[in-house]
Design a protein around this motif. Structure first.
Motif, PDB file in Angstrom:
ATOM      1  N   LYS A  16      98.126  43.942 141.441  1.00  0.00           N
ATOM      2  CA  LYS A  16      99.625  44.291 141.098  1.00  0.00           C
ATOM      3  C   LYS A  16     100.726  43.103 141.149  1.00  0.00           C
ATOM      4  O   LYS A  16     101.716  43.420 140.563  1.00  0.00           O
ATOM      5  N   ALA A  17     100.378  42.231 142.202  1.00  0.00           N
ATOM      6  CA  ALA A  17     101.297  41.109 142.170  1.00  0.00           C
ATOM      7  C   ALA A  17     101.347  40.245 140.924  1.00  0.00           C
ATOM      8  O   ALA A  17     102.375  39.827 140.145  1.00  0.00           O
ATOM      9  N   PHE A  18     100.318  40.076 140.303  1.00  0.00           N
ATOM     10  CA  PHE A  18     100.017  39.497 138.977  1.00  0.00           C
ATOM     11  C   PHE A  18     100.843  39.894 137.817  1.00  0.00           C
ATOM     12  O   PHE A  18     101.356  39.498 137.093  1.00  0.00           O
ATOM     13  N   LEU A  19     100.645  41.294 137.770  1.00  0.00           N
ATOM     14  CA  LEU A  19     101.299  42.126 136.679  1.00  0.00           C
ATOM     15  C   LEU A  19     102.447  42.074 136.865  1.00  0.00           C
ATOM     16  O   LEU A  19     103.279  42.138 136.174  1.00  0.00           O
ATOM     17  N   LYS A  20     103.195  42.225 138.164  1.00  0.00           N
ATOM     18  CA  LYS A  20     104.579  42.288 138.412  1.00  0.00           C
ATOM     19  C   LYS A  20     105.132  40.977 137.936  1.00  0.00           C
ATOM     20  O   LYS A  20     106.206  40.932 137.359  1.00  0.00           O
ATOM     21  N   THR A  21     104.445  39.849 138.236  1.00  0.00           N
ATOM     22  CA  THR A  21     104.994  38.472 137.928  1.00  0.00           C
ATOM     23  C   THR A  21     105.101  38.310 136.359  1.00  0.00           C
ATOM     24  O   THR A  21     105.970  37.748 135.835  1.00  0.00           O
ATOM     25  N   ALA A  22     103.911  38.760 135.820  1.00  0.00           N
ATOM     26  CA  ALA A  22     103.877  38.402 134.205  1.00  0.00           C
ATOM     27  C   ALA A  22     104.936  39.343 133.683  1.00  0.00           C
ATOM     28  O   ALA A  22     105.589  39.017 132.750  1.00  0.00           O
ATOM     29  N   SER A  23     105.242  40.556 134.109  1.00  0.00           N
ATOM     30  CA  SER A  23     106.182  41.627 133.513  1.00  0.00           C
ATOM     31  C   SER A  23     107.323  40.931 133.749  1.00  0.00           C
ATOM     32  O   SER A  23     108.448  40.928 132.661  1.00  0.00           O
ATOM     33  N   ALA A  24     107.880  40.418 134.833  1.00  0.00           N
ATOM     34  CA  ALA A  24     109.049  40.017 135.095  1.00  0.00           C
ATOM     35  C   ALA A  24     109.380  38.643 134.310  1.00  0.00           C
ATOM     36  O   ALA A  24     110.541  38.666 133.818  1.00  0.00           O
ATOM     37  N   ALA A  25     108.458  37.888 134.487  1.00  0.00           N
ATOM     38  CA  ALA A  25     108.742  36.610 133.666  1.00  0.00           C
ATOM     39  C   ALA A  25     108.958  36.773 132.101  1.00  0.00           C
ATOM     40  O   ALA A  25     109.857  36.114 131.226  1.00  0.00           O
ATOM     41  N   TYR A  26     108.195  37.703 131.604  1.00  0.00           N
ATOM     42  CA  TYR A  26     108.314  38.263 130.177  1.00  0.00           C
ATOM     43  C   TYR A  26     109.782  38.668 129.947  1.00  0.00           C
ATOM     44  O   TYR A  26     110.486  38.466 129.101  1.00  0.00           O
ATOM     45  N   ALA A  27     110.092  39.638 130.842  1.00  0.00           N
ATOM     46  CA  ALA A  27     111.310  40.433 130.463  1.00  0.00           C
ATOM     47  C   ALA A  27     112.479  39.590 130.725  1.00  0.00           C
ATOM     48  O   ALA A  27     113.509  39.667 130.063  1.00  0.00           O
ATOM     49  N   GLN A  28     112.210  38.337 131.592  1.00  0.00           N
ATOM     50  CA  GLN A  28     113.573  37.538 131.986  1.00  0.00           C
ATOM     51  C   GLN A  28     113.559  36.447 130.971  1.00  0.00           C
ATOM     52  O   GLN A  28     114.215  35.508 131.001  1.00  0.00           O
ATOM     53  N   HIS A  29     112.480  36.180 130.027  1.00  0.00           N
ATOM     54  CA  HIS A  29     112.255  35.223 129.092  1.00  0.00           C
ATOM     55  C   HIS A  29     112.223  33.699 129.607  1.00  0.00           C
ATOM     56  O   HIS A  29     112.743  32.759 129.243  1.00  0.00           O
ATOM     57  N   LYS A  30     111.439  33.798 130.849  1.00  0.00           N
ATOM     58  CA  LYS A  30     111.410  32.289 131.556  1.00  0.00           C
ATOM     59  C   LYS A  30     110.564  31.635 130.493  1.00  0.00           C
ATOM     60  O   LYS A  30     109.573  31.619 130.517  1.00  0.00           O
ATOM     61  N   LYS A  31     111.344  30.305 130.395  1.00  0.00           N
ATOM     62  CA  LYS A  31     110.535  29.328 129.506  1.00  0.00           C
ATOM     63  C   LYS A  31     109.392  28.878 130.021  1.00  0.00           C
ATOM     64  O   LYS A  31     108.596  28.284 129.329  1.00  0.00           O
ATOM     65  N   ALA A  32     109.570  28.587 131.484  1.00  0.00           N
ATOM     66  CA  ALA A  32     108.276  27.767 132.116  1.00  0.00           C
ATOM     67  C   ALA A  32     106.923  28.903 131.943  1.00  0.00           C
ATOM     68  O   ALA A  32     105.903  28.388 131.849  1.00  0.00           O
ATOM     69  N   PHE A  33     107.046  30.061 131.588  1.00  0.00           N
ATOM     70  CA  PHE A  33     106.009  30.856 131.184  1.00  0.00           C
ATOM     71  C   PHE A  33     105.576  30.847 129.838  1.00  0.00           C
ATOM     72  O   PHE A  33     106.089  31.912 129.093  1.00  0.00           O
ATOM     73  N   THR A  34     105.036  30.091 129.482  1.00  0.00           N
ATOM     74  CA  THR A  34     104.232  30.109 127.868  1.00  0.00           C
ATOM     75  C   THR A  34     103.725  31.410 127.568  1.00  0.00           C
ATOM     76  O   THR A  34     103.014  31.894 128.735  1.00  0.00           O
ATOM     77  N   THR A  35     103.091  31.372 126.676  1.00  0.00           N
ATOM     78  CA  THR A  35     102.250  32.500 125.987  1.00  0.00           C
ATOM     79  C   THR A  35     100.819  32.459 126.678  1.00  0.00           C
ATOM     80  O   THR A  35     100.038  33.279 127.199  1.00  0.00           O
ATOM     81  N   VAL A  36     100.378  30.993 126.896  1.00  0.00           N
ATOM     82  CA  VAL A  36      99.036  30.958 127.532  1.00  0.00           C
ATOM     83  C   VAL A  36      99.075  31.427 128.957  1.00  0.00           C
ATOM     84  O   VAL A  36      98.201  31.963 129.559  1.00  0.00           O
ATOM     85  N   ILE A  37     100.003  30.889 129.690  1.00  0.00           N
ATOM     86  CA  ILE A  37     100.413  31.223 131.229  1.00  0.00           C
ATOM     87  C   ILE A  37     100.567  32.814 131.210  1.00  0.00           C
ATOM     88  O   ILE A  37      99.780  33.128 132.194  1.00  0.00           O
ATOM     89  N   LEU A  38     101.225  33.421 130.478  1.00  0.00           N
ATOM     90  CA  LEU A  38     101.285  34.724 130.682  1.00  0.00           C
ATOM     91  C   LEU A  38     100.136  35.605 130.457  1.00  0.00           C
ATOM     92  O   LEU A  38      99.710  36.255 131.054  1.00  0.00           O
ATOM     93  N   TYR A  39      99.531  34.991 129.251  1.00  0.00           N
ATOM     94  CA  TYR A  39      98.141  35.556 129.173  1.00  0.00           C
ATOM     95  C   TYR A  39      96.867  35.453 130.453  1.00  0.00           C
ATOM     96  O   TYR A  39      96.463  36.235 130.533  1.00  0.00           O
TER      97      TYR A  39
END
Length: 147
Positions: free
Chosen positions: A29-52
């Motif tokens: 749940k924590a991983f999914l919450k992190t990925a969802s928030a990073a994607y929604a906020q367009h965080k540049k540090a979270f590349t597609t490889v990191i989000l994946y």
């Protein structure tokens, strides 16, 4: 005349959950919450490889939760292995998300040190991956999780 019973031999076998499944559930749940928030906020540090990778970690944790609740473990941790273990433990439960999960293996082939390959998904593919992880979370929570 033999006495009849109202149960089968399978009823006698009680499933013993593997300890620690709760940790996997919380981590997923924590991983999914992190990925969802990073994607929604367009965080540049979270590349597609990191989000994946974060999304796939969430999926792996959800699968491990379900399997551990059934006292089972997968043979390996590729998406194919995880899906096959879920199919064996919970026939038909994965039918709506099975193919999408299997497709996630195409982005990383890292089992062989000499020939590993990592391909980042397009940013447009991330919402589909987040949806798969959310659907798996919901499936585990609503249908498979030990109360």
């Amino acid at each position: 005349m033999k006495p009849t019973t109202n149960f089968s031999l399978f009823d006698l076998k009680k499933v013993q959950p593997i300890q620690g499944w709760e940790d996997f559930w919380g981590e997923g749940k924590a991983f999914l919450k992190t990925a969802s928030a990073a994607y929604a906020q367009h965080k540049k540090a979270f590349t597609t490889v990191i989000l994946y990778n974060i999304i796939v970690m969430a999926i792996e944790k959800f699968v491990m939760t379900a399997l551990m609740c059934e006292g089972k473990l997968p043979n390996n941790h590729t998406m194919k292995d995880l899906v096959e273990a879920m199919d064996e433990a919970f026939p038909c439960a994965m039918s709506g998300i099975r193919e999408g999960l299997l497709n996630l293996d195409q982005y990383q082939e890292i089992c062989d040190v000499d020939t590993f390959n990592i391909t980042g998904p397009a940013m447009e593919e991330i919402p589909v991956m987040l949806d798969l992880a959310s659907r798996l979370r919901d499936l585990v929570e609503q249908q498979l999780l030990v109360p």
